[in-house]
Design a protein around this motif. Structure first.
Motif, PDB file in Angstrom:
ATOM      1  N   TYR A 114      48.367  46.820  41.320  1.00  0.00           N
ATOM      2  CA  TYR A 114      47.344  47.444  40.721  1.00  0.00           C
ATOM      3  C   TYR A 114      45.979  46.748  40.928  1.00  0.00           C
ATOM      4  O   TYR A 114      45.937  45.740  40.994  1.00  0.00           O
ATOM      5  N   ARG A 115      45.050  47.709  40.985  1.00  0.00           N
ATOM      6  CA  ARG A 115      43.574  47.106  41.423  1.00  0.00           C
ATOM      7  C   ARG A 115      42.814  47.113  40.058  1.00  0.00           C
ATOM      8  O   ARG A 115      41.979  46.461  39.889  1.00  0.00           O
ATOM      9  N   ALA A 116      43.430  47.788  38.774  1.00  0.00           N
ATOM     10  CA  ALA A 116      42.803  47.754  37.602  1.00  0.00           C
ATOM     11  C   ALA A 116      43.790  47.952  36.496  1.00  0.00           C
ATOM     12  O   ALA A 116      44.639  48.811  36.749  1.00  0.00           O
ATOM     13  N   GLN A 143      43.588  38.085  38.727  1.00  0.00           N
ATOM     14  CA  GLN A 143      42.796  38.894  39.738  1.00  0.00           C
ATOM     15  C   GLN A 143      42.547  40.335  39.373  1.00  0.00           C
ATOM     16  O   GLN A 143      41.478  41.089  39.756  1.00  0.00           O
ATOM     17  N   ILE A 144      43.215  40.853  38.452  1.00  0.00           N
ATOM     18  CA  ILE A 144      43.240  42.339  37.897  1.00  0.00           C
ATOM     19  C   ILE A 144      42.257  42.488  36.959  1.00  0.00           C
ATOM     20  O   ILE A 144      42.366  41.879  35.988  1.00  0.00           O
TER      21      ILE A 144
END
Length: 79
Positions: free
Chosen positions: A42-44, A69-70
């Motif tokens: 997942y990027r966000a 990191q997200i």
């Protein structure tokens, strides 16, 4: 991919459908499902109606503990 979190699965799906219409891949989950679902793919993360969660700051800390990191975003009616 965006992880969509809402207290009701049907509203999470509705938001996910909006993202799909815009060409963005997303996955709808409830808050309890999100803690087991979150991963590096997942990027966000998008939390809808965070004021419905009993402890928003504690919940976001738990999400951060799984992956720092997200980025986490929220959609709220609160002013």
């Amino acid at each position: 991919m965006v992880l969509i979190i809402h207290t009701t699965k049907s509203k999470a799906r509705a938001i996910s459908d909006i993202f799909y219409y815009m060409g963005i891949i997303s996955y709808p989950v409830t808050p309890t499902e999100a803690l087991t679902e979150i991963s590096g793919m997942y990027r966000a993360v998008l939390i809808s109606d965070p004021e419905k969660l009993p402890d928003v700051s504690g919940y976001t800390e738990k999400l951060r503990a799984y992956n720092t990191q997200i980025p986490i975003f929220a959609i709220s009616d609160a002013k």
